[in-house]
Scaffold this active site. Structure first.
Site, PDB file in Angstrom:
ATOM      1  N   TRP A 246       0.814  -1.223   0.000  1.00 34.55           N
ATOM      2  CA  TRP A 246       0.000   0.000   0.000  1.00 34.55           C
ATOM      3  C   TRP A 246       0.844   1.268   0.000  1.00 34.55           C
ATOM      4  CZ3 TRP A 246       1.717   2.454   4.266  1.00 34.55           C
ATOM      5  CH2 TRP A 246       2.198   1.645   5.310  1.00 34.55           C
TER       6      TRP A 246
ATOM      7  N   LYS B 130      -2.880  -7.564  -8.129  1.00 34.19           N
ATOM      8  CA  LYS B 130      -3.541  -7.532  -6.830  1.00 34.19           C
ATOM      9  C   LYS B 130      -2.902  -6.460  -5.955  1.00 34.19           C
ATOM     10  CE  LYS B 130      -3.312  -9.305  -2.763  1.00 34.19           C
ATOM     11  NZ  LYS B 130      -3.943  -8.147  -2.134  1.00 34.19           N
ATOM     12  N   PRO B 131      -3.551  -5.281  -5.884  1.00 28.98           N
ATOM     13  CA  PRO B 131      -3.012  -4.249  -4.995  1.00 28.98           C
ATOM     14  C   PRO B 131      -3.366  -4.584  -3.544  1.00 28.98           C
ATOM     15  CG  PRO B 131      -5.057  -3.479  -5.998  1.00 28.98           C
ATOM     16  CD  PRO B 131      -4.815  -4.876  -6.526  1.00 28.98           C
TER      17      PRO B 131
ATOM     18  N   SER C 123       5.988  -7.394   2.773  1.00 30.80           N
ATOM     19  CA  SER C 123       6.781  -7.682   3.962  1.00 30.80           C
ATOM     20  C   SER C 123       7.603  -8.955   3.762  1.00 30.80           C
ATOM     21  CB  SER C 123       5.847  -7.851   5.157  1.00 30.80           C
ATOM     22  OG  SER C 123       4.952  -8.918   4.887  1.00 30.80           O
TER      23      SER C 123
ATOM     24  N   GLU D 219      10.525  -8.219  -3.467  1.00 28.62           N
ATOM     25  CA  GLU D 219      11.186  -7.065  -2.843  1.00 28.62           C
ATOM     26  C   GLU D 219      10.488  -6.821  -1.515  1.00 28.62           C
ATOM     27  OE1 GLU D 219      13.953  -5.893  -3.520  1.00 28.62           O
ATOM     28  OE2 GLU D 219      14.171  -6.921  -5.431  1.00 28.62           O
TER      29      GLU D 219
ATOM     30  N   CYS E 149      10.049   1.486   2.133  1.00 32.08           N
ATOM     31  CA  CYS E 149      11.010   0.386   2.331  1.00 32.08           C
ATOM     32  C   CYS E 149      12.435   0.909   2.340  1.00 32.08           C
ATOM     33  CB  CYS E 149      10.832  -0.655   1.236  1.00 32.08           C
ATOM     34  SG  CYS E 149      10.952   0.089  -0.390  1.00 32.08           S
TER      35      CYS E 149
ATOM     36  N   GLU F 268      11.756  -4.007  11.398  1.00 37.05           N
ATOM     37  CA  GLU F 268      11.198  -2.939  10.573  1.00 37.05           C
ATOM     38  C   GLU F 268       9.952  -2.371  11.261  1.00 37.05           C
ATOM     39  OE1 GLU F 268       9.060  -3.941   6.875  1.00 37.05           O
ATOM     40  OE2 GLU F 268      10.208  -2.336   5.924  1.00 37.05           O
TER      41      GLU F 268
HETATM   42  P1  NAD Z   1       2.250  -7.191   3.029  1.00 37.77           P
HETATM   43  O1  NAD Z   1       3.369  -8.165   2.967  1.00 37.77           O
HETATM   44  O2  NAD Z   1       1.310  -7.287   4.141  1.00 37.77           O
HETATM   45  O3  NAD Z   1       1.387  -7.261   1.679  1.00 37.77           O
HETATM   46  C1  NAD Z   1       1.967  -7.088   0.398  1.00 37.77           C
HETATM   47  C2  NAD Z   1       1.008  -7.669  -0.632  1.00 37.77           C
HETATM   48  O4  NAD Z   1       1.011  -9.097  -0.498  1.00 37.77           O
HETATM   49  C3  NAD Z   1      -0.444  -7.219  -0.445  1.00 37.77           C
HETATM   50  O5  NAD Z   1      -1.067  -7.018  -1.695  1.00 37.77           O
HETATM   51  C4  NAD Z   1      -1.046  -8.406   0.288  1.00 37.77           C
HETATM   52  O6  NAD Z   1      -2.443  -8.502   0.152  1.00 37.77           O
HETATM   53  C5  NAD Z   1      -0.324  -9.560  -0.402  1.00 37.77           C
HETATM   54  N1  NAD Z   1      -0.345 -10.819   0.337  1.00 37.77           N
HETATM   55  C6  NAD Z   1      -0.448 -11.005   1.677  1.00 37.77           C
HETATM   56  N2  NAD Z   1      -0.469 -12.321   1.966  1.00 37.77           N
HETATM   57  C7  NAD Z   1      -0.349 -12.990   0.789  1.00 37.77           C
HETATM   58  C8  NAD Z   1      -0.312 -14.364   0.435  1.00 37.77           C
HETATM   59  N3  NAD Z   1      -0.404 -15.327   1.355  1.00 37.77           N
HETATM   60  N4  NAD Z   1      -0.198 -14.696  -0.868  1.00 37.77           N
HETATM   61  C9  NAD Z   1      -0.091 -13.731  -1.816  1.00 37.77           C
HETATM   62  N5  NAD Z   1      -0.153 -12.403  -1.546  1.00 37.77           N
HETATM   63  C10 NAD Z   1      -0.270 -12.033  -0.246  1.00 37.77           C
HETATM   64  O7  NAD Z   1       2.952  -5.745   2.953  1.00 37.77           O
HETATM   65  P2  NAD Z   1       2.265  -4.328   3.119  1.00 37.77           P
HETATM   66  O8  NAD Z   1       1.904  -4.136   4.553  1.00 37.77           O
HETATM   67  O9  NAD Z   1       1.241  -4.109   2.076  1.00 37.77           O
HETATM   68  O10 NAD Z   1       3.504  -3.372   2.747  1.00 37.77           O
HETATM   69  C11 NAD Z   1       4.502  -3.024   3.637  1.00 37.77           C
HETATM   70  C12 NAD Z   1       5.732  -3.883   3.436  1.00 37.77           C
HETATM   71  O11 NAD Z   1       6.187  -3.786   2.085  1.00 37.77           O
HETATM   72  C13 NAD Z   1       6.900  -3.422   4.279  1.00 37.77           C
HETATM   73  O12 NAD Z   1       7.534  -4.536   4.837  1.00 37.77           O
HETATM   74  C14 NAD Z   1       7.815  -2.739   3.274  1.00 37.77           C
HETATM   75  O13 NAD Z   1       9.172  -2.710   3.620  1.00 37.77           O
HETATM   76  C15 NAD Z   1       7.590  -3.563   2.068  1.00 37.77           C
HETATM   77  N6  NAD Z   1       7.985  -2.823   0.860  1.00 37.77           N
HETATM   78  C16 NAD Z   1       9.093  -3.220   0.201  1.00 37.77           C
HETATM   79  C17 NAD Z   1       9.517  -2.517  -0.915  1.00 37.77           C
HETATM   80  C18 NAD Z   1      10.735  -2.940  -1.679  1.00 37.77           C
HETATM   81  O14 NAD Z   1      10.902  -2.506  -2.809  1.00 37.77           O
HETATM   82  N7  NAD Z   1      11.580  -3.766  -1.115  1.00 37.77           N
HETATM   83  C19 NAD Z   1       8.774  -1.419  -1.369  1.00 37.77           C
HETATM   84  C20 NAD Z   1       7.641  -1.047  -0.659  1.00 37.77           C
HETATM   85  C21 NAD Z   1       7.239  -1.765   0.461  1.00 37.77           C
END
Ligand code: NAD
Length: 478
Positions: free
Chosen positions: A148, A172-173, A226, A249, A283, A379
């Site tokens: 997000w 899938k956002p 994450s 990532e 991130c 984090e």
């Molecule tokens: P999240 O891991 O909770 O969710 C990321 C995405 O994965 C969402 O669309 C979520 O619905 C989906 N997801 C969750 N469970 C899943 C599953 N079992 N199977 C498939 N998809 C699934 O992360 P968040 O809270 O949306 O974002 C924050 C995290 O993203 C932080 O840890 C941040 O560091 C990381 N991030 C990393 C980068 C990078 O480039 N390394 C960039 C931005 C954010």
């Protein structure tokens, strides 16, 4: 009050649970009522993409590129609307949203142009009667799963190369920011992307994300999120028997080292921007400051001085430096980390409290933080910065590398030798010297080390196109 119900009704068409999309600056403000997708909806989206993938893959890549270029232009023409929506949905300030949307336009243009020169390489053959070359082909259906915190630019840096390379995509956002994602789909279809080549699936990760990732017709998964979710998705793909490509990532715990003799005014500016810009929800955010002892006193003074005039408020309000955190879960998580910092012996030198109304939290700086404390190791993903003093440059480097993550790392220094030792010794995918840990250029590849990424394929730059295409090697005898 601003409503985005029409946009939701047009693009978010699930058959599952209802969900309210909320404004974090005013959680009573419902931006739109959504209906989430189910597993069946997700399966149907993959099947629709599969049905369209051959035609899109066979479309000459300059034609695909022209559509992406047009999407970049169209997005520019509605940039202000998308920026406002992004701020309402995610919480960052309007200038931050504008910068993100401008980046997204540029990404569509960059990969649109790249599509005109997609191709393989020609190599000399040791046989005089053989022409040896490679050709690039699309993979088929790819899954794009995004977080997000950059709801426009992360989808753009995945979708643009995926579509340029000729793939159909299921996107899938995050459920916290689905409407910014819907807007991207709307722009792409207006630009001429054939319907069905890209499907939007809005739903819970454990349900629809899992369904998409596990589906046999999905040939590649690019997920930003994450580390826990990335590790889970990695296991799911590892148990498939068809070698689906994976690009992950993930989380970060980025450090900025401030060397003795560094320009402390610059260091304070970089630290404030890196730690509290985007509400710390990046991130690449600076979440650890590692300061050489001789620089520590001066730096702390300058940091606190800058934060005194820091203005919090809704992202839509002019003059605000920092908007709210994204939702009540993240708000509780951040406040819990602040409590843990206090409980584990950190000394608050600025902030440390919620700042209602809305989900605002003061920019928070802890001094005296050491490895083993949660705010040093984990984090937070919020406006919390920890400061650790190091007695030597070697110790500073050791501290930078002592966490599980390796996304970005920065140093503020005028010492050429130390800068070069930092570049050589630091375990991070992106290194910044006298620059903020945040901020990436789209033409350069990036990807995290250690638990910040799978290390399989880079994102952005020309390199992104490699992930989204396969290469055939041709030995043409004549
Ligand atoms: P999240 O891991 O909770 O969710 C990321 C995405 O994965 C969402 O669309 C979520 O619905 C989906 N997801 C969750 N469970 C899943 C599953 N079992 N199977 C498939 N998809 C699934 O992360 P968040 O809270 O949306 O974002 C924050 C995290 O993203 C932080 O840890 C941040 O560091 C990381 N991030 C990393 C980068 C990078 O480039 N390394 C960039 C931005 C954010």
């Amino acid at each position: 009050m601003k409503s985005y119900q029409q946009l939701a009704d047009r693009w978010v068409k699930g058959n599952g649970d209802h969900l309210d999309d909320l404004d974090p600056a005013d959680p009573g403000h419902v931006l739109a009522k959504l209906r989430l997708s189910t597993r069946e909806d997700a399966r149907a989206a993959v099947e629709e993409a599969r049905g369209k993938s051959a035609e899109w893959g066979a479309t000459p890549s300059p034609k695909r590129g022209a559509i992406l270029l047009k999407a970049g232009e169209l997005m520019e023409s509605v940039a202000e609307d998308i920026s406002e929506l992004l701020t309402y949905e995610e919480g960052k300030t309007l200038p931050e949203s504008r910068a993100e949307v401008a980046r997204s336009c540029a990404l569509f243009k960059f990969y649109g142009a790249m599509a005109y020169k997609l191709g393989g390489v020609t190599l000399p053959s040791s046989d005089p009667n053989t022409r040896l070359f490679t050709v690039r082909i699309p993979l088929g259906v790819v899954a794009i799963i995004t977080p997000w915190n950059f709801p426009a630019s992360i989808p753009a840096w995945k979708l643009a190369p995926a579509l340029a390379a000729g793939n159909a995509a299921v996107f899938k956002p995050a459920t916290k920011t689905p409407l910014t994602g819907a807007k991207i789909l709307e722009v792409l279809e207006k630009a001429g992307l054939p319907p069905g080549v890209l499907s939007l699936v809005v739903g819970r990760g454990g349900e629809v994300g899992d369904e998409i990732v596990s589906h046999k017709d999905v040939r590649a998964v690019s997920l930003t999120g994450s580390t826990a979710v990335g590790a889970h998705v990695g296991k799911v793909l590892g148990s498939k028997d068809d070698f689906t490509r994976i690009q992950l990532e993930l989380g970060g715990k980025n450090a900025l080292v401030v060397d003795e003799g560094a320009d402390l005014a610059l260091a304070a500016d970089l630290a404030v921007r890196g730690a509290f810009g985007l509400t710390g929800q990046s991130c690449t955010a600076t979440s650890r400051l590692i300061v050489l002892e001789k620089a520590a006193g001066g730096l702390k003074e300058k940091l606190v001085e800058r934060l005194k005039s820091w203005k919090l408020g809704p992202g839509t309000q002019a003059g605000v430096n920092m908007g709210p955190v994204v939702d009540p879960d993240q708000y509780r998580k951040d406040l819990d980390y602040i409590e843990s910092g206090k409980g584990e012996g950190g000394k608050l030198i600025h902030g440390g409290r919620a700042a209602p109304p809305g989900l605002l939290i003061e920019p928070t700086v802890f001094d005296g933080v050491s490895p083993g404390m949660r705010i040093f190791d984990e984090e937070v993903f919020g406006p919390v910065l920890s400061l650790t003093e190091a007695e030597s440059f070697d110790r500073a480097l050791e501290l930078v590398n002592s966490v599980d993550y390796g996304h970005t790392a920065g140093i503020v220094s005028n010492d050429n030798r130390r800068v070069n030792r930092f570049i050589d010794g630091v375990q991070a995918g992106v290194i910044k010297v006298n620059k903020p840990t945040v901020g990436l250029e789209l033409q350069a590849p990036f990807g995290g080390f250690k638990k910040s990424g799978a290390g399989t394929w880079k994102e952005m730059g020309e390199e992104a196109l490699e992930f989204y295409s396969a290469e055939k090697t041709v030995y043409l005898g004549y």
